[in-house]
Every structure is written in structure tokens, then in C-alpha cells.
Design an enzyme around this catalytic site. Structure first.
Site, PDB file in Angstrom:
ATOM      1  N   LYS A 178     -18.363  34.659-101.597  1.00 20.12           N
ATOM      2  CA  LYS A 178     -18.677  33.710-100.519  1.00 20.12           C
ATOM      3  C   LYS A 178     -17.659  33.840 -99.389  1.00 20.12           C
ATOM      4  O   LYS A 178     -16.521  33.396 -99.484  1.00 20.12           O
ATOM      5  CB  LYS A 178     -18.657  32.256-101.019  1.00 20.12           C
ATOM      6  CG  LYS A 178     -19.294  31.355 -99.975  1.00 20.12           C
ATOM      7  CD  LYS A 178     -18.776  29.942 -99.979  1.00 20.12           C
ATOM      8  CE  LYS A 178     -17.663  29.670 -99.024  1.00 20.12           C
ATOM      9  NZ  LYS A 178     -17.907  29.846 -97.592  1.00 20.12           N
ATOM     10  N   GLU A 253      -4.291  32.058-103.066  1.00 23.72           N
ATOM     11  CA  GLU A 253      -3.336  32.427-102.010  1.00 23.72           C
ATOM     12  C   GLU A 253      -3.542  31.440-100.876  1.00 23.72           C
ATOM     13  O   GLU A 253      -4.650  31.321-100.359  1.00 23.72           O
ATOM     14  CB  GLU A 253      -3.579  33.852-101.508  1.00 23.72           C
ATOM     15  CG  GLU A 253      -3.200  34.937-102.495  1.00 23.72           C
ATOM     16  CD  GLU A 253      -1.739  34.922-102.892  1.00 23.72           C
ATOM     17  OE1 GLU A 253      -0.912  34.299-102.181  1.00 23.72           O
ATOM     18  OE2 GLU A 253      -1.425  35.496-103.947  1.00 23.72           O
ATOM     19  N   CYS A 287      -1.313  34.356 -92.904  1.00 20.49           N
ATOM     20  CA  CYS A 287      -0.479  33.560 -93.812  1.00 20.49           C
ATOM     21  C   CYS A 287       0.928  34.132 -93.873  1.00 20.49           C
ATOM     22  O   CYS A 287       1.854  33.433 -94.250  1.00 20.49           O
ATOM     23  CB  CYS A 287      -1.103  33.470 -95.193  1.00 20.49           C
ATOM     24  SG  CYS A 287      -1.613  35.045 -95.828  1.00 20.49           S
ATOM     25  N   GLU A 385       2.326  24.487 -91.593  1.00 13.39           N
ATOM     26  CA  GLU A 385       1.660  25.704 -91.109  1.00 13.39           C
ATOM     27  C   GLU A 385       0.720  25.346 -89.961  1.00 13.39           C
ATOM     28  O   GLU A 385      -0.178  24.528 -90.127  1.00 13.39           O
ATOM     29  CB  GLU A 385       0.857  26.359 -92.238  1.00 13.39           C
ATOM     30  CG  GLU A 385       0.238  27.679 -91.808  1.00 13.39           C
ATOM     31  CD  GLU A 385      -0.541  28.357 -92.922  1.00 13.39           C
ATOM     32  OE1 GLU A 385      -1.397  27.710 -93.547  1.00 13.39           O
ATOM     33  OE2 GLU A 385      -0.287  29.555 -93.163  1.00 13.39           O
TER      34      GLU A 385
END
Ligand code: TXE
Length: 483
Positions: A178, A253, A287, A385
């Protein structure tokens, strides 16, 4: 809205057939929001379940397929991706907004990953160990983990699916993939290639649609044995809870707030280069981005002045335009998030150095100028972040202070150091509390054949990529036999 030149109409791929969705969605070019990149099929829960059942039905036979067959399939996929890297890179740049060279590089990396795992399919490891009992033979073998659900983000729409799909197939698992809703055309283009490499029906399935409906169905379904996810921390945490509750294997992750430490003895030009590439390339949407630049006091002002000049000169624009160094932000939501953090930084008293403004270009897109602040460790811009072209500089008294600042974060994906001191480089490699360290290199930009992943809030479960991928995508069996 105008249509793109060669607009694909992505459909789901379930049990070896292309099928329409219960509804449709559109993906839009962030460099020119008038352009529809794809009108794609969106699945509902029923279609997601159909794909899961197809993968479960295909598992018994595929899990016993020969390594040679898997290797040949993966090699063929890798060859086609590499042969078409310019065309696929153009699609990626149009749909996600990274610059064309960045996009072509990502596609090439996806091709190399499939080639790498073609080799690994032939090297599934196992052990024979002497028993502690007389006459007994012991061996340790690896078997596929089963049906795997692969849930991927928008920021690397070829490379991240590749580094999940390739090992999943190499080790004999069946797959339901997906992709993120912003990048269906890339997920479909990859699936189109996979669909032509001779896999039996049901071994590989694509379902597109929302995380809440399609993704959650994968997460909750009892026939899905393992979930590999890359994306945001809140979604990852929800997936982990649900997977643990039904004892499914999970690999996550998630985010990062990665430091790049610049010591006074560093080559300053090289350090500025590392900061520019690590913090701003791919529009900071990585990331592994170095969003905290921790600079030793002696070179702080000189570093900030040089980096500021590079940001002033940085060419921001349409991802397909030659010479552009930074493309647009991926969509309006992400742009709003980035601009909100600029406001937060200003309100909390971080000192604005450059950028952070919406930009107008010839085409309507989600453009913003790269932003730099001088911050303190407690500022949100230094702790959370942002996932955009936004970085902050933290001043450090000396190496020990810099290392303490580097580790002062809930995240632990990667950490960089610019120095000419071997002593500090060796110490940093050992004491940075992260999964990956980079010395005199940008934090973003990693090899495809070695493990990728982090510690603390950044990652959970076995590492991805390289030989270590075998841990997640297989399960170990110990066999005893009286000879
Ligand atoms: O992430 P999500 P989104 C961060 C970044 C970004 C924010 C949101 O800050 O602004 O996350 O991005 C699927 N069950 N990162 O919304 O929601 C979803 O459909 C199962 C950082 O894209 O985590 C998509 O396929 N699946 C990060 C994938 O999860 C679900 C990279 C990721 O979506 C689901 C991406 C559910 N309940 C975003 N909900 C990094 N650091 O690399 C969503 N999904």
C-alpha cells in the site's frame, strides 16, 4: 485541471489482475498544481481483504519456490527499472516534487536494490551446529515469515517500496503493498514492472487508498503475518500497538531530528556543503535530514554566514526545470506544517537567519524558501521533526557539549560529524546514540547494500536493507534429528 502528458490511470493489482477501485482519487504535481499526474483507483476494506486473501492463497507454493526463480524475477525487475530510470524519474519528479536528478538517482537506487536482493535470494543463510547430545544433528534454517503488508510514505516512492518489496520476495514471502496516497502513480509504475516478471498470481498485490481504511485493514487482518512500515511516529505507534496485540511481526521506520556536528577543526566549506545537502536537498523531506546543525562556538558565526549565502543562492523551482536545486514541498498540508513551524520558531524567540517564506514561480506550486534559524535546545524547532526545508543552528562550547546536544533528542536515526580529528571521529562513531553515523558526509544519502535504521523513537524492530533484511523477512526454525 489539465492532464499530464502521459497520465497513467493506476488500478489495483490483485491476484494477478488489474482491477478498478470502489472510488477514484487524483494525484497532483506539486510543481504545478494545475496538472493531474494520475487518476487512480482507491480501494475499500473489501478490496484490501481480497488482496490479503490472494497473498495468503499464493503463500504455500511461493514459499517453496526455488531461490533461482526468485533471483531471476528480482533481477528482471531491477534491469527494467534501471533501463527506464529517466522516464520513471520524470514521473517521480512530477508526482513527488524532488528535482529530476534526485528523482532519477532514487529510481536507479531502487533498481540496484532489486539487483542486490536477486543475489541475496541465492544466499539464504542457515547453520549446522554440533549438538550437545551424542548422535543428534542440529540445524538452523530460515523460512519466509508469510504474508507481509508493506505500508510506505510519499517521500521516497520508489526506493522505500523497493527496499521492502525486494527482500520480501527474495525470501519467499507474499506481499500486499500500500503506497502513500500522494504518490499512487509511482506505486503503480513499480507494480507494473513487478507484474511482468513471471510471479504467480497473488504473490504480489497492490492496493491504493487511505491509510485509515486500506492501511488499517492490513494492520488488523489476521492473515497478515508481518508489517513493514515507514512514515510518521504517531501512525507507526498505532501500527505497533495493533500488531503487538495480535502478535504480528512489525518493523517501523519513523522520524528523525538528526544532528550534524561541526567542530572548529572541520574543513568549513565541506561542512557547509554537508549541511546544505543534508538539510535542504529533497526539500528537507527525508527522515535522514540534518535539521539540527550543532556548531562549535569558534566557527559558529563563520559557518552561519557561509550557509546563509548558500541558501540565498539556492535555486528553488519546478522539479523538472534544469538547474533547479530544490523542488517544491510535496503538498499543501506539508507546506502548512512547514510554515507553522516557522511561526513557532519566531514566537519562541529563535533568531531568524534566512528564508521560510512562500515563493511564487511561473507555475503555481507549493514553493518555499529554505529556512535557517539560530535556536536553543529547548525550542520546538530544535526538538520536533518539521519534515521540510527548515534547519536550526545550535551553538556548542566544545566537542563534549556538541555530543551531549546531539544525543539530546527522543530520536536516534543518524548523526553526522564534520572534523579533521581522528580522535573525535572515532569517539563520535561510538557514542552517538543512533543507528547510522556519517563523518565528513551529509547525514542524508546512504548506500543501498548495508543496514538502514535507527534507535529510540526513530525505529522499531529488525533493520531494513542489506543482509540484515533477512531478520525481518524470515523466521528461524531449529531442527533436531537423531542420526
Ligand atoms: O504520514 P503517515 P503522512 C511525517 C512528516 C509528515 C507527516 C505526515 O512530518 O508531515 O509524517 O505524513 C499510511 N494504518 N513523515 O500522512 O500518516 C499512509 O496511508 C495503516 C515522516 O504521509 O505516517 C501512508 O501510506 N497505515 C516520515 C503511510 O502510512 C496508515 C515519512 C505513511 O503515512 C494509517 C513520511 C493507519 N491507521 C511522513 N494511517 C519519515 N521521517 O520518513 C496512515 N497510514
Amino acid at each position: 485541471m489539465k492532464r499530464g502528458d502521459s497520465q497513467p490511470t493506476p488500478r489495483h493489482y490483485i491476484n494477478g489482475r488489474w482491477v478498478s477501485g470502489s472510488t477514484t482519487g487524483t494525484s497532483i504535481n506539486p510543481s504545478d498544481t494545475r496538472e493531474v499526474v494520475a487518476e487512480y483507483a482507491r480501494a475499500d476494506r473489501n478490496q484490501a481483504e481480497e488482496a490479503i486473501r490472494a497473498a495468503a492463497d499464493a503463500l504455500p507454493s511461493w514459499s517453496l519456490s526455488t531461490p533461482q526463480r526468485r533471483a531471476d524475477a528480482l533481477d528482471q525487475i531491477g534491469s527494467e527499472i534501471l533501463a527506464r530510470k529517466d522516464e520513471l524519474g520524470t514521473l517521480l519528479a512530477r508526482e513527488e516534487g524532488k528535482t529530476l536528478p534526485e528523482a532519477v538517482g532514487e529510481v536507479a537506487r531502487a533498481g540496484q536494490i532489486f539487483k542486490f536482493f536477486a543475489g541475496e535470494a541465492l544466499r539464504v543463510p542457515g547453520d549446522t551446529i554440533a549438538s550437545v547430545r551424542p548422535g543428534v544433528q542440529v540445524d538452523v534454517t530460515r523460512e519466509p515469515v508469510g504474508v507481509v503488508g508493506l505500508i510506505t510514505p510519499w517521500n521516497f516512492p520508489f526506493a522505500i517500496p523497493a527496499w521492502k518489496i525486494a527482500p520480501a520476495l527474495a525470501y519467499g514471502n507474499t506481499v500486499v503493498f500500500k503506497p502513500a496516497e500522494l504518490v499512487p502513480a509511482c506505486g503503480w509504475a513499480l507494480t507494473d514492472i513487478v507484474s511482468r516478471c513471471g510471479l504467480p498470481a497473488g504473490v504480489f498485490n497492490l492496493v491504493m487508498g487511505s491509510g485509515r481504511e486500506v492501511g488499517q485493514t492490513l494492520v488488523d487482518h489476521p492473515l497478515v503475518n508481518a508489517l513493514s512500515f515507514t512514515g510518521s511516529v504517531p501512525t507507526g505507534e498505532r501500527i505497533l500497538q495493533a500488531a503487538s496485540a495480535r502478535r504480528a511481526k512489525a518493523q517501523l521506520e519513523m522520524g528523525g531530528k538528526n544532528p550534524l556536528v561541526v567542530l572548529a577543526d572541520a574543513d568549513l566549506e565541506q561542512a557547509v556543503d554537508c549541511a546544505l545537502q543534508g538539510a535542504y536537498f529533497s526539500t528537507g523531506q527525508r527522515c535522514t535530514a540534518s535539521s539540527r546543525l550543532i556548531v562549535e562556538a569558534k566557527v559558529h558565526d563563520a559557518f552561519v554566514a557561509r550557509l546563509r549565502q548558500r541558501l540565498v543562492d539556492l535555486k528553488v523551482g519546478h522539479a523538472l526545470e534544469r538547474g533547479i536545486e530544490m523542488g517544491p514541498v510535496v503538498d499543501k498540508n506539508q507546506l502548512d506544517q512547514d510554515l507553522a513551524y516557522i511561526e513557532i520558531a519566531r514566537n519562541e524567540g529563535a533568531e531568524h537567519v534566512w528564508g521560510g517564506e512562500r515563493l511564487q514561480r511561473a507555475t503555481p506550486g507549493h514553493y518555499m524558501s529554505p529556512a535557517l534559524f539560530l535556536a536553543r535546545p529547548e525550542h520546538r524547532i530544535a526538538r520536533e521533526e518539521v519534515f521540510g526545508p527548515v534547519a536550526c543552528v545550535l551553538r556548542a562550547d566544545d566537542y563534549d557539549h556538541a555530543l551531549a546536544l546531539a544525543n539530546d533528542t527522543p530520536f536516534g536515526l543518524c548523526a553526522g560529524l564534520c572534523t579533521t580529528s581522528l580522535k573525535h571521529a572515532m569517539h563520535f562513531k561510538r557514542h552517538a546514540d543512533v543507528g547510522m553515523t556519517m563523518v565528513n558526509l551529509p547525514t542524508a544519502g546512504v548506500d543501498f547494500h548495508v543496514p538502514f535504521g535507527g534507535r529510540k523513537a526513530s525505529s522499531h524492530g529488525a533493520r531494513e536493507q542489506g543482509r540484515y533484511a533477512v531478520e525481518f523477512f524470515t523466521t528461524v526454525k531449529t531442527g533436531y534429528m537423531l542420526a
